[in-house]
Design a protein around this motif. Structure first.
Motif, PDB file in Angstrom:
ATOM      1  N   GLU B 375      -5.008  10.291   0.554  1.00  0.00           N
ATOM      2  CA  GLU B 375      -5.837  11.171  -0.279  1.00  0.00           C
ATOM      3  C   GLU B 375      -7.256  10.645  -0.381  1.00  0.00           C
ATOM      4  N   GLU B 376      -8.132  11.549  -0.758  1.00  0.00           N
ATOM      5  CA  GLU B 376      -9.538  11.169  -0.938  1.00  0.00           C
ATOM      6  C   GLU B 376     -10.101  11.986  -2.083  1.00  0.00           C
ATOM      7  N   TRP B 377     -11.208  11.521  -2.609  1.00  0.00           N
ATOM      8  CA  TRP B 377     -11.842  12.252  -3.704  1.00  0.00           C
ATOM      9  C   TRP B 377     -13.324  11.944  -3.675  1.00  0.00           C
ATOM     10  N   LYS B 378     -14.135  12.965  -3.862  1.00  0.00           N
ATOM     11  CA  LYS B 378     -15.572  12.693  -3.934  1.00  0.00           C
ATOM     12  C   LYS B 378     -16.228  13.603  -4.955  1.00  0.00           C
ATOM     13  N   GLY B 417      -8.330  15.535  -2.537  1.00  0.00           N
ATOM     14  CA  GLY B 417      -6.904  15.771  -2.384  1.00  0.00           C
ATOM     15  C   GLY B 417      -6.416  15.134  -1.110  1.00  0.00           C
ATOM     16  N   GLY B 418      -5.435  15.770  -0.479  1.00  0.00           N
ATOM     17  CA  GLY B 418      -4.841  15.204   0.721  1.00  0.00           C
ATOM     18  C   GLY B 418      -5.841  15.063   1.848  1.00  0.00           C
ATOM     19  N   SER B 419      -5.716  13.967   2.588  1.00  0.00           N
ATOM     20  CA  SER B 419      -6.593  13.793   3.752  1.00  0.00           C
ATOM     21  C   SER B 419      -5.738  13.399   4.952  1.00  0.00           C
ATOM     22  N   GLY B 420      -6.079  13.891   6.078  1.00  0.00           N
ATOM     23  CA  GLY B 420      -5.280  13.624   7.273  1.00  0.00           C
ATOM     24  C   GLY B 420      -4.235  14.714   7.466  1.00  0.00           C
ATOM     25  N   GLU B 421      -3.788  14.838   8.699  1.00  0.00           N
ATOM     26  CA  GLU B 421      -2.899  15.954   9.049  1.00  0.00           C
ATOM     27  C   GLU B 421      -1.535  15.856   8.390  1.00  0.00           C
TER      28      GLU B 421
END
Lengths: 293, 780
Positions: B375-378, B417-421
């Motif tokens: 996950e990621e958030w910015k 939210g989700g990152s990557g396939e």
């Protein structure tokens, strides 16, 4: 899952600079609260409700039970009475074994004279037993990302509603590894794209911690409890209070809201606790290799 | 709008009424120009120009410009600045004249150590009150945590200012929250002034020229925050020669280069700093920690060009970033600001400044403990602004300032939210917020008689929310009552504020004065944080259809007195602040990634009052200050604490700071500061109940208790290693933060005994007990 992991990095950073020490503080004694806490589940059993008195924060004894209460749990079609299991224990147990039904609404009704004013007060709370998540199987594997950790992987299906809430609990050889609130793994699936779960890591067991070490032949069980949003909020807020407040991330301490209301009685009794219904499913796996270091 | 126009017109007419002498007085000529440091060519802010025979004078503005009107005649004009040799200029005035002055630093090294940077009795004679000034030189002398000289840590030693939490750069002014401080670097807003979780500020002291903190009595020129204005001006660069300043410390190194570009007319300054805490992580036992990154860097760049006597342009920029990365998690955050200014002198009486401003703050996070849970958030916020400021020297008795300020706010609250396939986490987009904030102001400083000076002004601000094209909720009782949708870019909600700023100075004699002020301030944007000190992950949100702007009315009275030929300055100030539409948050508010964040807000009022005493010695071998503050700060917010008044988190009644520098010999200087503060208000449990084998606390009133009192001693010694006649000047600074190892609680939490689970105990986390450091500093 609400990206709570984002707090981990800054929290770690702060702890790099910190030390701990015990400290003596004095707090004044607050008003005595009535505590009602309990639940019923979709497991067949003698479910119970605990009724106790709150204590001063630095008390050294277990809380005192409240006796003499009239306790029942009802649905629109059934009433089940609960009786005090042992005198003065405050533990009120069902008169018969009962298995909660998914989707059914349960109402707790408690009558007692808490403040000994000769008048009975009455308290109620309701909860709808949520549909259960299905656990098909579980597995374990060494974590690629985290050193010394073993992932517990879940295969199963989550209930088909917009947002579900869960407690994941783990036990090894019938011994719970997270039997206290502070260790509960509380999860919301609000931001999950899939309801069918396939090898999702839901637990990370630290193989440097003696009690979490896994060895070949161990039986590991994962229980998934599907809980209501209200109970999730109650546990999550309570967990925040138990964990303590980090100055740069946490809001001020605050009391936990209860879903129990006083419906009869002249005097308003300070009240805490919660009544809920939840469903659960569990599966076990036989550990095939030694992970413990 | 009509009401505003009426007030502005009335104010202007009023000023003319009082300034009737404008039409009646005799012919006057204006002497104007700039005052600069004779060695570096830097503009001197607040340097004084004084005509003794007329008992009349003025001071340079933030660009080193002054303007003074006098009847024709012969005068001796005294140009002065503390720490510099006075220059007496014989003037025969028969027409308007421009005189540029270069002051030379005081010859005696011992006298060079100055605490404030103004004329000797400015404390008594300036009309403004509730203002603290510090020079970069002063800040450098104060012992610092890990040797990192810090502007904000220095201002926390001033009366009425306190650290929001141990070791952090968040600060509270006169009981206000840490998001109620407007922090400007060369006029650009700095939204998060902290590095490394707040333990260091983003300001590199080598690039700082002047720091001014308004704790109240904020000039009409500025607005946007309730409690204070911290106005930081960076240095312009040496006009005489290429020079450098730098240092190597335990956790960071820094280098500043400055000098003329092609000619004396253009200068540059480039300053950089980077930490190397990573090196220490490499020594850790834990493999994850060894492979981690932990650093921050910042850069200041300034360019200054004098086109001619009447036109100057400046370009300033700041870039700073923090980074923390582990094998499968990383976080970065940082500020960027830019300022492009054009100073234009229309006439010796009319000075103008036009500024384009940009501010930017963002943070990014990424975790990848597992492909499915990656996950990621910015989040980021951007401000773009334009300012036009004018200063009109009407006559010796009236100095009028007026101007216009426009800011476009663009807040990207959060996306991620989700990152990557393979991630099964959903993408989340919180709605962007857009707004336009426009202000007009007009103020006048009017000398009525020799002893009495009045200043009065008015600031009008219009705040307009701009639609992002999505549905907008209207709340009633904190729940959605109805929604509306507007076309993207449409102004869909407007709120305004009218802020009077009034002050008076009555000079009892050359050594003492009485001052009073009233100011109203308004805040349209605030932090979505209910923590005690703030973190880099906090986002700002705007006033809206559901959030009124916060207002503060502040009254202050003060007595100012200098002793021993202005060697000692003494001041005592009392203040009372009344705040309304104060924003707080409901119990257990969910402020992180919450689409319905406005429903978590609660509104109320607040008050704070206090008494601040300050005794300061500005020059000599021993210099420094002693400050004592007694203050109270309380709030009453809907649904909080049963709707009863409670102590604000910044209510610390007693605050004492002692700061001292002593030049033992020309080679050795020792410094020390001791701070004492009442304990931070806290809510301790008064009972407990059991939930799932843990005891959950029961609380009574909010903030009824206090942490133990806070106190700390910091010491430093600086040895001058420079050899006479050499261009390289260098010294070694050895310092100890928290010299007697006081364990000041940063956090107190409660645990259950492992063996006796029914027994609870309290444990504290404390930071920074006895932290020694060494720094080598140099200039060439």
């Amino acid at each position: 899952m609400k990206l709570k992991a984002i707090y981990i990095i800054p929290a770690l950073l702060c702890l790099l600079f910190s030390c701990t020490a015990r400290i003596d503080i004095s707090t004044k004694a607050g008003k005595e609260h009535l505590v009602i806490y309990g639940y019923l589940t979709d497991e067949l059993g003698y479910h119970y409700i605990k009724i106790t008195r709150s204590t001063g924060y630095f008390a050294t004894e277990a809380p005192e039970g409240v006796s003499g209460a009239d306790v029942k749990i009802s649905t629109p079609t059934t009433v089940i009475h609960l009786y005090e299991y042992e005198p003065k224990s405050g533990m009120y147990i069902m008169e018969r074994m009962y298995q909660g039904i998914e989707g059914e609404e349960y109402t707790l009704d408690v009558s007692l004279d808490f403040n000994n004013d000769g008048e009975m007060e009455r308290y109620t709370a309701s909860s709808q037993l949520p549909f259960a998540a299905r656990v098909d199987s579980i597995d374990v594997q060494k974590s690629d990302a985290l050193n010394h950790r073993v992932e517990v992987l879940l295969y199963g299906q989550l209930p088909d509603s917009d947002e579900n809430h869960f407690i994941f609990q783990i036990s090894r050889n019938n011994q719970s590894l997270d039997d206290s609130l502070s260790k509960f793994s509380l999860i919301s699936d609000k931001y999950l794209t899939e309801k069918v779960i396939n090898r999702l890591p839901v637990y990370f067991l630290d193989q440097e911690e003696e009690e979490e070490k896994l060895y070949k032949g161990d039986i590991l069980e994962l229980k998934v409890k599907t809980i209501t949003k209200e109970y999730y909020t109650f546990l999550s807020d309570a967990q925040d209070e138990v964990w303590g407040k980090i100055p740069i991330f946490s809001g001020p301490p605050a009391n936990i809201k209860t879903n129990i209301t006083q419906v009869e009685g002249e005097n308003e009794i300070p009240l805490v606790g919660f009544f809920t219904a939840y469903s659960g499913d569990a599966k076990s796996v036989l550990v095939q290799e030694d992970y413990g270091e | 709008m009509y009401f505003f126009k009426l007030i502005v017109l009335s104010l202007f007419l009023l000023s003319l009424l009082f300034t009737g002498e404008l039409f009646a007085q005799n012919k006057r000529y204006t002497v104007s120009g700039t005052i600069k440091d004779g060695t570096s060519g830097e503009d001197l802010i607040g340097a004084t120009v004084y005509v003794k025979s007329l008992k009349s004078g003025t001071a340079t503005n933030t660009y080193g410009f002054y303007s003074l009107s006098l009847p024709p005649g012969k005068y001796e004009v005294i140009y002065a600045y503390l720490g510099y040799t006075d220059q007496i200029f014989p003037l025969e005035l028969s027409k308007d004249q421009t005189i540029h002055i270069k002051l030379k630093p005081a010859a005696s090294q011992l006298e060079e150590v100055v605490v404030s940077a103004e004329r000797a009795n400015a404390n008594v004679t300036r009309t403004e009150m509730s203002v603290e000034k510090l020079s970069g030189k002063t800040i450098k002398l104060i012992p610092a945590l890990m040797g990192e000289v810090d502007v904000i840590k220095a201002i926390q030693l001033l009366p009425g200012v306190q650290a929001a939490s141990e070791g952090t750069t968040g600060f509270s002014v006169r009981g206000g929250s840490y998001d109620q401080n407007l922090i400007l670097l060369d006029e650009a807003t700095v939204y998060n002034a902290s590095h490394l979780m707040g333990f260091f500020s983003v300001f590199n002291n080598d690039a700082v020229k002047d720091v001014k903190l308004y704790k109240g009595d904020i000039p009409a020129t500025f607005g946007g925050r309730l409690s204070s204005l911290l106005d930081i001006r960076s240095r312009d660069g040496n006009t005489q020669r290429l020079s450098g300043t730098g240092g190597i410390g335990l956790i960071s190194s820094r280098l500043t280069l400055e000098g003329p570009l092609f000619s004396e007319k253009a200068t540059f300054l480039l300053s950089g700093r980077r930490t190397y805490a990573d090196i220490f992580l490499a020594l850790a036992n834990d493999a994850d920690l060894r492979s981690s990154s932990l650093y921050f860097y910042d850069m200041n760049l300034k360019f200054n060009y004098s086109i001619n006597d009447n036109n100057r342009i400046y370009a300033a920029g700041y870039l700073g970033r923090d980074f923390f990365g582990m094998k499968h998690a990383e976080m970065g955050f940082g500020n960027k600001t830019f300022t492009l200014r054009w100073n234009h002198i229309f006439s010796p009486k009319l000075f103008s400044n036009f500024t384009l401003i940009g501010s930017y703050y963002d943070y990014k996070l990424k975790t990848n403990f597992n492909e499915q849970l990656s996950e990621e958030w910015k989040s980021k916020m951007e401000d773009y602004g334009f300012k036009a400021d004018f200063s009109y020297h009407l006559n010796p008795s009236n100095n009028i300032k007026f101007g216009y300020n426009l800011v476009y706010h663009k807040f990207m609250t959060g996306e991620g939210g989700g990152s990557g396939e393979e991630s099964i986490l959903d993408r989340i987009y919180l709605p962007n917020e857009y707004a336009m904030e426009q202000s007009l102001y007009l103020s006048n400083e009017m000398k009525i008689k020799n002893r009495l000076t009045l200043k009065y002004g008015l600031r009008y601000t219009l705040f307009q929310n701009i639609s992002n094209g999505e549905e907008i909720d209207f709340l009633e009782n904190y729940n959605v009552a109805y929604s509306e949708q507007h076309k993207k870019g449409k102004f869909y909600h407007s709120q305004y504020s009218i802020e009077p700023r009034i002050g008076a100075l009555y000079q009892l004699d050359d050594r003492s004065s009485l001052k009073g002020s009233y100011s109203r301030t308004t805040q349209f944007i605030q932090l979505a944080s209910n923590s005690a000190a703030g973190s880099p992950l906090d986002v700002w949100f705007q006033a809206s259809q559901n959030v009124k702007p916060q207002h503060c009315d502040q009254f202050a009275l003060g007595y100012f007195r200098n002793f021993s030929n202005n060697k000692y300055e003494f001041s005592i100030e009392a203040y009372y602040k009344k705040m309304k539409d104060l924003v707080d948050f409901k119990d257990h508010a969910d402020l992180m990634i919450n689409e319905d964040m406005e429903q978590e807000l609660r509104f109320g009022k607040g008050k704070s009052y206090g008494l601040e005493l300050m005794l300061r010695k500005n020059s000599g071998r021993l210099n420094g200050w002693i400050s004592y503050t007694y203050s109270k700060s309380e709030r009453k917010v809907d649904e909080i604490n049963n709707n009863e008044w409670y102590r604000s988190p910044f209510d610390k009644p007693v605050n004492i700071s002692i700061v001292a520098n002593y030049e033992l010999t020309p080679k050795w200087t020792i410094s020390g500061n001791w701070v004492f503060a009442s304990g931070t208000p806290v809510t301790y449990p008064v009972g407990r109940f059991q939930v799932e084998n843990n005891y959950v606390p029961i609380y009574a009133g909010r903030n009824e208790n206090r942490y133990p009192s806070y106190h700390r001693l910091d010491l430093s010694a600086t040895v001058n290693l420079s050899k006479p006649g050499k261009r390289l000047k260098h010294d070694l600074n050895i310092s100890v933060y928290n010299a007697y190892g006081r364990k000041n609680p940063w956090m107190i939490y409660f645990q259950q005994e492992d063996e006796r689970p029914d027994t609870s105990y309290a444990e504290m986390i404390y930071l920074f007990s006895f932290v020694p450091s060494v720094t080598w500093n140099f200039t060439f």
